[in-house]
Design a protein around this motif. Structure first.
Motif, PDB file in Angstrom:
ATOM      1  N   GLY A 371     -11.493  34.911  30.351  1.00  0.00           N
ATOM      2  CA  GLY A 371     -11.819  33.883  31.028  1.00  0.00           C
ATOM      3  C   GLY A 371     -11.283  33.501  32.457  1.00  0.00           C
ATOM      4  O   GLY A 371      -9.713  33.550  32.339  1.00  0.00           O
ATOM      5  N   ILE A 372     -11.916  33.731  33.464  1.00  0.00           N
ATOM      6  CA  ILE A 372     -10.963  33.963  34.765  1.00  0.00           C
ATOM      7  C   ILE A 372     -11.308  32.668  35.739  1.00  0.00           C
ATOM      8  O   ILE A 372     -12.610  32.117  35.835  1.00  0.00           O
ATOM      9  CB  ILE A 372     -11.645  35.247  35.491  1.00  0.00           C
ATOM     10  N   LEU A 495     -20.959  39.969  33.014  1.00  0.00           N
ATOM     11  CA  LEU A 495     -20.403  39.166  34.104  1.00  0.00           C
ATOM     12  C   LEU A 495     -21.156  37.944  34.041  1.00  0.00           C
ATOM     13  O   LEU A 495     -22.514  37.915  34.319  1.00  0.00           O
ATOM     14  CB  LEU A 495     -20.380  39.676  35.556  1.00  0.00           C
ATOM     15  N   PHE A 496     -20.311  36.553  33.650  1.00  0.00           N
ATOM     16  CA  PHE A 496     -21.272  35.490  33.767  1.00  0.00           C
ATOM     17  C   PHE A 496     -20.983  34.764  34.852  1.00  0.00           C
ATOM     18  O   PHE A 496     -19.439  34.281  35.234  1.00  0.00           O
ATOM     19  CB  PHE A 496     -20.621  34.547  32.492  1.00  0.00           C
ATOM     20  N   ASP A 527     -15.939  35.966  32.351  1.00  0.00           N
ATOM     21  CA  ASP A 527     -16.649  34.609  32.478  1.00  0.00           C
ATOM     22  C   ASP A 527     -15.860  33.875  33.738  1.00  0.00           C
ATOM     23  O   ASP A 527     -14.650  33.600  33.609  1.00  0.00           O
ATOM     24  CB  ASP A 527     -16.664  33.872  30.990  1.00  0.00           C
ATOM     25  N   PHE A 528     -16.427  33.565  34.886  1.00  0.00           N
ATOM     26  CA  PHE A 528     -15.792  32.981  35.807  1.00  0.00           C
ATOM     27  C   PHE A 528     -16.008  31.371  35.506  1.00  0.00           C
ATOM     28  O   PHE A 528     -17.008  30.913  35.909  1.00  0.00           O
ATOM     29  CB  PHE A 528     -16.552  33.445  37.120  1.00  0.00           C
ATOM     30  N   ASP A 570      -6.639  33.312  31.728  1.00  0.00           N
ATOM     31  CA  ASP A 570      -5.394  33.108  32.662  1.00  0.00           C
ATOM     32  C   ASP A 570      -4.988  31.692  32.789  1.00  0.00           C
ATOM     33  O   ASP A 570      -5.419  30.877  32.385  1.00  0.00           O
ATOM     34  CB  ASP A 570      -5.786  33.781  34.025  1.00  0.00           C
ATOM     35  N   ASP A 571      -3.722  31.420  33.335  1.00  0.00           N
ATOM     36  CA  ASP A 571      -2.951  30.436  33.387  1.00  0.00           C
ATOM     37  C   ASP A 571      -3.827  29.016  34.014  1.00  0.00           C
ATOM     38  O   ASP A 571      -3.860  28.078  33.413  1.00  0.00           O
ATOM     39  CB  ASP A 571      -1.715  30.304  34.084  1.00  0.00           C
TER      40      ASP A 571
END
Length: 918
Positions: A371-372, A495-496, A527-528, A570-571
């Protein structure tokens, strides 16, 4: 501190060893034989944080056997502060196997063993990595590492070295392919059902035996629904088959599948557009073309992507065709475009295997989900139309140069598992897909895009290119494609690239990459995640609700992924999801959204029966908690008929309908069948009762004449004043028109009836060996694992004995907290550390009576003793595995100490032992 990392369930994983050490170490030295993205992608962010705070890391790997991925080496080279060297395998007979993990700092330790930096080595393979922390062991390990680090065959990592290695791998692969092309092909072995298909075939055959003519199979993408249809057509003795789909790709793939199963025993033909191969025995047709078929004499019909079957074109066709059996196939019957489809097969769900189960049972490849945070896009209210996305606005918002760079940075860094990249990006629309393709091509990458506007030939050629290891294509961007049905096993990364507005569409798209493939052991998912109202939807899809907390659990979200899967956030993404999750919808909003959605799909007001099979819908109990009754719900939405509006809570008509919405917890169907018969005027109750079993032939499994059952006693207890002797009170007929009575009763009763049938007769029978330690199981699932269908009259005890073949099994199902039960059922059950459980029997059980001796003497009697513990009220019991009697005290009740063969994990100790630690 553990001494051994084996990756075995419940034991330490090497991934957790490295992650933990990177948080406190100052100097790290690692040597592995192989380096693959499937392992590196799980550590790359940890390594970057480690070097960013000044840590020194030296990593040594090799080209031995050509397993290390060149692209992974390129990513390592970009980590500032990381020193990387590569042992070049000049002599093909010389192996390179040293595995060192030396961490120096506040906690100095060395691990020596068998793990490589790969998914298997770090998380899923059975490994043996031993921890050493003595001064002598550390000195010897570092000395050995330094000697190999400075070996003449070890070279500093450089672009030139990586290029040469990549070229050598390519030449080797080309040579192997050339050799394989001249080999004589082996005789074709007849394809056989996989385990999921075999289970479904048993249930389908049983439904046909009961007289059912329609059924649906709900199974995750990649489980093999088309093969299942072919196998079942064969089992049913089908001579003429019609396979329907709305996508051309589905038809061509289905035709090939049936030809694999039937060989040359049946002729096959395609019907679409100008192509009219209608004389074939097996016809594969689009629904539009099938409506023009001259002959509808098919004895077996398959409706692919069954969630589309409520569309007018399908309904018109299915009303003309009267096959001996109709099979619907779908992964997600609750899709937004699904409409009211389960009613088309009388809610006969023959088999169900959703995404999580399919991954856990190794029918699909596991995933690593990243999860980005997507902070480049303004997800303001302008992109929403009510609860739906405004796709035109979304496309414009997503087409940013900065976003392309952000996407590409993470895609290259996280990589892929396989011989080459085969990546699909899901876009918001045609413009967005074209934009992404053009921007990657401008950067020297090979990309293309497809939409629904492309021809079948163009699409199939592109899919083949994406899978072809010799073709340059690595990136495919799609819009309105690959949401369902198409089988491309070579896909190894997704890639989402757009916000999710449907969890079920996300499941379908995720399924494109989950097909089993010999070249890929894990799907890489990027996943963006933007800060918008639907950001949490995808996370819910990835949750394994039955899994106990483990090393892969995200504790702040109480979210555990399926077996061998990882979720890495990520945070910033964590902050986004925590904020979005705080504003989760209320139950009332959920019920309202569901009701409105069902009404839009059906084109008319829904009933409780329409909630069946919808994993994304509230339960009927939720609706009753919000509105009081379904009648009151219909009134709230102004959908009630005039006679409904006239009903008040003190009216007998209202009371009857409300009673039909309750689950009476009946062990048999008789009372429901009799109530149905009472409403089937002008038939007599006995005639109506008998007709119920004609209307629902699958219930013949429980048939008994009404007079031989306790159905009347049950109705008298449940309905009270609603009865007048052996008939319904006349006031009911005054308040509810006779033309509407049976329909309104049936559409309520069906909700309970379908759940009851699947509970007592629809279970998939498995074996005790298939039970997974620490996983939660419903009581029905427990019984099914001992080769029996669940019977509430027999299987609601705390201790149940099963005979499975020649083996005896004693199953104990108990609760930790019995405070909510009656005082005579208060038992003292608790854990005594991670490998003991203290159990108290019922008050009448002693060490001398038969049931007590069966437990105490289970070893001598050759019986296996299985323990299931319900840790919370109303939760499913967790399987703790086979246990042994360690000691026993007292009588009536007995107090027995069981030793667990499977030690509780740290996570379970924290959750269940209230402070007890290893």
């Amino acid at each position: 501190m553990e001494l051994l990392a084996t990756n075995l369930p419940g034991q330490l994983r090497m991934l957790d060893v490295i992650r933990r050490a990177l948080k406190s170490a100052d100097d790290v030295a690692i040597s592995v034989s192989f380096l693959r993205f499937s392992g590196l992608q799980l550590l790359v962010d940890d390594l970057k944080r480690f070097t960013a705070r000044g840590g020194r890391v030296r990593l040594l790997t090799s080209t031995y056997l050509g397993i290390t991925q060149p692209e992974a080496l390129r990513v390592l080279a970009t980590i500032k502060g990381a020193e990387v060297r590569v042992h070049l395998a000049k002599n093909p007979l010389q192996g390179f196997h040293p595995k060192f993990f030396v961490f120096q700092g506040a906690q100095t330790e060395c691990w020596v063993g068998s793990s490589n930096i790969s998914k298997g080595g770090l998380t899923s393979n059975v490994e043996a990595n031993l921890r050493h922390d003595s001064e002598q062991a550390l000195e010897e390990a570092l000395s050995a590492f330094e000697m190999i680090w400075e070996h003449p065959d070890v070279w500093r990592l450089s672009d030139e070295l990586t290029d040469q290695y990549a070229l050598a791998l390519l030449q080797s692969a080309t040579q192997r392919m050339a050799v394989s092309q001249v080999l004589v092909p082996e005789p074709r072995v007849r394809v056989q059902p996989n385990s999921a298909q075999a289970e479904a075939l048993v249930n389908l055959a049983r439904l046909r035996e009961l007289g059912e003519t329609r059924a649906v199979v709900i199974a995750a993408p990649g489980v093999g629904k088309t093969f299942l249809a072919a196998f079942d057509a064969e089992a049913a003795g089908a001579e003429r088959v019609l396979f329907l789909s709305h996508r051309l790709e589905h038809l061509t793939q289905a035709k090939k599948t049936f030809e694999q199963v039937f060989g040359t025993r049946r002729t096959t033909g395609l019907v679409y557009g100008e192509l009219k191969q209608t004389q074939a025995e097996f016809v594969f047709s689009t629904v539009q073309s099938a409506n023009a078929l001259e002959s509808t004499a098919f004895d077996y019909v398959v409706v692919d992507e069954f969630h589309h079957a409520a569309a007018p074109t399908y309904r018109a066709l299915l009303s003309k065709i009267k096959p001996q059996f109709l099979l619907g196939l779908t992964a997600t019957p609750e899709r937004q475009d699904g409409h009211d489809v389960l009613s088309l097969c009388d809610f006969n769900i023959a088999y169900e295997a959703r995404l999580i189960e399919a991954i856990n049972r190794s029918w699909l490849v596991p995933f690593h989900y990243f999860g980005i945070a997507d902070e480049t896009v303004d997800y303001s209210e302008s992109i929403w139309r009510s609860a739906r996305l405004n796709l035109e606005q979304v496309e414009t918002a997503l087409m940013l140069e900065t976003r392309v760079a952000h996407i590409l940075e993470h895609a290259l860094e996280k990589g892929f598992d396989g011989a080459r990249r085969a990546c699909v990006g899901f876009c918001a629309g045609r413009r967005h897909a074209k934009f992404m393709s053009e921007k990657l091509n401008e950067r020297g990458l090979c990309a293309t895009y497809l939409t629904g506007e492309n021809s079948l030939e163009e699409r199939e050629e592109t899919y083949a290119n994406l899978e072809n290891p010799e073709h340059a294509l690595e990136w495919l961007f799609v819009a309105d494609l690959l949401n369902e049905g198409v089988d491309i096993p070579g896909i190894n990364s997704l890639l989402f690239l757009r916000p999710t507005d449907s969890a079920t569409i996300f499941i379908q798209q995720l399924g494109r990459g989950l097909r089993l493939s010999p070249d890929c052991e894990v799907l890489t998912v990027l996943d963006f995640v933007g800060h918008h109202r639907n950001a949490w939807l995808n996370m819910e899809v990835l949750r394994d609700a039955a899994a106990a907390p483990n090393a892969s659990t995200l504790p702040e979200f109480d979210l555990t992924p399926p077996k061998q899967c990882e979720i890495l956030l990520d945070d910033v993404t964590r902050e986004i999801l925590l904020k979005v999750r705080r504003f989760t919808r209320r139950k009332s909003d959920w019920c309202e959204e569901t009701y409105r959605s069902l009404r839009d799909e059906k084109g008319k007001p829904p009933f409780p029966v329409d909630l069946i099979g919808r994993a994304d819908a509230p339960s009927l109990g939720d609706f009753r908690a919000v509105y009081g009754s379904w009648l009151d719900c219909r009134k709230t939405f102004y959908d009630a008929d005039p006679w409904e509006m006239a009903l008040e809570k003190d009216h007998l008509g209202w009371e009857l309908l409300a009673q039909c919405e309750k689950n009476w917890q009946q062990p048999r169907v008789y009372a429901y069948a009799l109530l149905w018969g009472l409403c089937a005027a002008p038939r007599t109750p006995k005639e109506g009762y008998e007709e119920f079993f004609e209307r629902y032939p699958r219930w013949r499994a429980e048939y008994a004449p009404a007079e031989s059952t306790n159905a009347w006693q049950t109705l008298e207890k449940k309905l009270g004043r609603l009865l007048d002797g052996k008939a319904l009170n006349a006031e009911v007929f005054d308040q509810i028109p006779s033309s509407a009575l049976l329909e309104h009763v049936e559409l309520r009763l069906q909700y309970t009836l379908e759940a009851d049938f699947r509970l007592r007769h629809g279970g998939v029978l498995r074996t005790p060996a298939e039970l997974v330690v620490h996983r939660a199981y419903t009581r029905q699932e427990i019984v099914n694992h001992f080769r029996q269908q669940y019977d509430p009259a027999l299987h609601n005890a705390g201790v149940i004995t099963f005979e499975v073949g020649a083996e005896s099994h004693i199953v104990m199902i108990t609760k930790l907290d019995t405070s909510g039960a009656k005082s005579e059922f208060h038992y003292v059950n608790q854990f005594d550390g991670p490998q003991r459980f203290l159990w108290q029997s019922q008050n009448r059980q002693t060490q001398e009576n038969r049931s007590g001796r069966a437990i105490l003497d289970h070893k001598e009697d050759g019986a296996s003793l299985h323990l299931f513990v319900q840790t919370k009220s109303h939760s499913s019991p967790h399987y703790l595995g086979k246990v042994d009697v360690e000691s026993v005290e007292g009588n009536a009740p007995m107090n027995v100490t069981f030793s667990l063969r499977h030690r509780l994990t740290d996570e379970l100790c924290e959750l269940w032992l209230e402070g007890v630690r290893k």
